[in-house]
Design a protein around this motif. Structure first.
Motif, short mmCIF file in Angstrom:
data_model
loop_
_atom_site.label_atom_id
_atom_site.label_comp_id
_atom_site.label_asym_id
_atom_site.label_seq_id
_atom_site.Cartn_x
_atom_site.Cartn_y
_atom_site.Cartn_z
N GLN A 125 9.24 2.41 10.85
CA GLN A 125 7.82 1.73 11.31
C GLN A 125 6.98 2.49 10.20
O GLN A 125 6.88 3.56 9.92
N SER A 126 5.90 1.55 9.74
CA SER A 126 4.70 2.21 8.83
C SER A 126 4.17 2.90 9.91
O SER A 126 3.67 2.39 11.11
N LEU A 127 3.62 4.12 9.62
CA LEU A 127 2.47 4.75 10.48
C LEU A 127 1.30 3.86 10.45
O LEU A 127 0.93 3.33 9.40
N MET A 128 0.59 4.08 11.36
CA MET A 128 -0.66 3.13 11.43
C MET A 128 -1.91 4.23 12.13
O MET A 128 -1.54 5.28 12.59
N LEU A 129 -3.00 3.87 11.87
CA LEU A 129 -4.16 4.48 12.32
C LEU A 129 -4.18 4.52 13.89
O LEU A 129 -5.07 5.36 14.49
N GLY A 130 -3.76 3.45 14.65
CA GLY A 130 -4.01 3.34 16.11
C GLY A 130 -5.35 2.97 16.64
O GLY A 130 -5.55 3.41 17.66
N LEU A 131 -5.93 2.17 15.58
CA LEU A 131 -7.47 1.89 16.19
C LEU A 131 -7.32 0.64 16.79
O LEU A 131 -6.38 -0.16 16.86
N PRO A 132 -8.37 0.23 17.52
CA PRO A 132 -8.40 -1.14 18.40
C PRO A 132 -8.26 -2.29 17.49
O PRO A 132 -8.65 -2.15 16.29
N ASN A 133 -7.60 -3.24 18.03
CA ASN A 133 -7.29 -4.60 17.13
C ASN A 133 -6.22 -4.48 15.89
O ASN A 133 -6.28 -5.39 15.20
N GLU A 134 -5.69 -3.21 15.74
CA GLU A 134 -4.81 -2.92 14.39
C GLU A 134 -3.83 -4.02 14.51
O GLU A 134 -3.69 -4.93 13.58
N THR A 135 -3.04 -4.05 15.90
CA THR A 135 -2.02 -5.33 15.69
C THR A 135 -2.36 -6.57 15.49
O THR A 135 -1.70 -7.25 14.43
N GLU A 136 -3.51 -7.02 15.95
CA GLU A 136 -3.85 -8.34 15.79
C GLU A 136 -4.40 -8.53 14.40
O GLU A 136 -4.18 -9.81 13.64
N LEU A 137 -4.87 -7.58 13.69
CA LEU A 137 -5.37 -7.81 12.23
C LEU A 137 -4.23 -7.81 11.14
O LEU A 137 -4.58 -8.27 10.14
N ILE A 138 -2.94 -7.21 11.37
CA ILE A 138 -2.14 -7.10 10.52
C ILE A 138 -1.43 -8.82 10.03
O ILE A 138 -1.47 -9.71 10.83
#
Ligand code: NAP
Length: 320
Positions: A125-138
């Motif tokens: 998995q790519s590490l992510m920032l965990g900020l709101p809306n992150e998944t939706e914006l990918i």
């Protein structure tokens, strides 16, 4: 009583499903433990389930959506007799012969499945920032793969987050398309190797924004910018962007295997050079769980094919 298989495949991204297609076509009737829906995807299937347009997978001249591509992989495997089980593996015992696999909970004395050969394709998995809306914006301005998505940002001003070799490499690649690439790094010193730092700094299209953490994404349905905070002064700000690439590292899915297999310093599984063979006979590994370099769907698929052929040939030796 455990269900016993010649081949059990753990993981259902391009590597696992290609291994399933090949082993199914070799009449090995593989079982694919494909994982479960997660907070980021309503279907298992790996990183492509989080991707929109895939334009670099050969065979699709008009491109294809990531989830649709994975559905094709899956139905192709099923067509040749692979059994798909949408469950998560809880525990494995790879020293036993046949190898033992528990699903849901590892507390039961008897495993749910046993397999002569196990193909590990648990991905990364790519590490992510965990900020709101992150998944939706990918796939809508936010990306974790410059090779995959750089092409969509021709003549645009975009940014890369991270200060390691990946961030430098992604930023340099992106300058082929973008008019300007800002590397946003949370410190004033890069972690990247000197040579990569020098190359990025010498690139006219790259700028650095030091001591800066991205604190939020702007844009409804499509990224339009980010909010930022200076990690030294605490000063906050906003930055308009049409594209943002997160390059802060990857986490391979090795948690189940650390007791059994060798793990490289950077966390990836060790296989013999140019093969999927691990140190345990009958255990093979492929795809992003072993690949810290290419990380592409097509290379994962190719390595799944290698694992299937390695498993098939190893199973044949048992009958010699
Ligand atoms: P990495 O070396 O671990 O660097 C990750 C970077 O992301 C670091 O600069 C880190 O900041 C930053 N970061 C981590 N979490 C963050 C967060 N939550 N918010 C903001 N920034 C965050 O990872 P990598 O660059 O993916 O490289 C992994 C390995 O692959 C390395 O050994 C690298 O040398 C190798 N690699 C080599 C090449 C090449 O040689 N061509 C290319 C790519 C990767 P800090 O520095 O403050 O910790």
């Amino acid at each position: 009583m455990s269900d016993t298989r010649q081949v059990t495949i753990i993981g259902s991204g391009p590597a696992g499903l290609t291994a399933a297609i090949y082993t199914a076509r070799a009449n090995l009737e593989p079982l694919v433990l494909e994982g479960e829906p997660s907070s980021t995807s309503d279907q298992p299937g790996g990183q492509l389930m989080l991707t929109t347009d895939v334009e670099n997978f050969p065979g699709f001249p008009e491109g294809i959506m990531g989830p649709e591509l994975m559905m094709h992989f899956r139905s192709q495997a099923e067509r040749f007799g692979a059994t798909m089980l949408t469950r998560k593996v809880a525990k494995v015992d790879l020293t036993a012969s046949p190898h033992k696999v528990w699903i849901d909970s590892g507390d039961k004395p008897e495993p749910d499945y046993t397999a002569t050969a196990v193909i590990i394709a648990t991905g990364a998995q790519s590490l992510m920032l965990g900020l709101p809306n992150e998944t939706e914006l990918i796939g809508h301005g936010l990306s974790t793969c410059a090779t995959c998505d750089g092409f969509f940002f021709r003549d645009q001003e975009i940014a890369v987050i991270g200060g390691g070799d990946s961030a430098m490499e992604e930023a340099m690649f992106l300058t082929r398309f973008a008019s300007k690439v800002t590397i946003i790094h949370r410190r004033e010193e890069l972690r990247a190797s000197k040579i990569m730092q020098d190359r990025a700094m010498a690139n006219d299209k790259i700028e650095f924004l030091w001591n800066t953490q991205v604190t939020g994404y702007l844009g409804d349905g499509k990224l339009s910018g980010v909010t930022t905070e200076n990690t030294v002064t605490g000063e906050t700000g906003e930055m308009a962007l049409s594209g943002l690439f997160i390059a802060i590292g990857h986490k391979p899915g090795t948690a189940l295997f650390t007791d059994w297999l060798d793990i490289k310093e950077n966390g990836y599984l060790v296989t013999e050079p140019d093969s999927s063979i691990t140190k345990i006979p009958g255990v093979f590994a492929c795809g992003d769980v072993v690949d810290d370099y290419y990380r592409q769907a097509i290379t994962a698929a190719g390595s799944g094919c290698m694992a299937a052929i390695d498993a098939e040939r190893w199973l044949e030796t048992l009958h010699d």
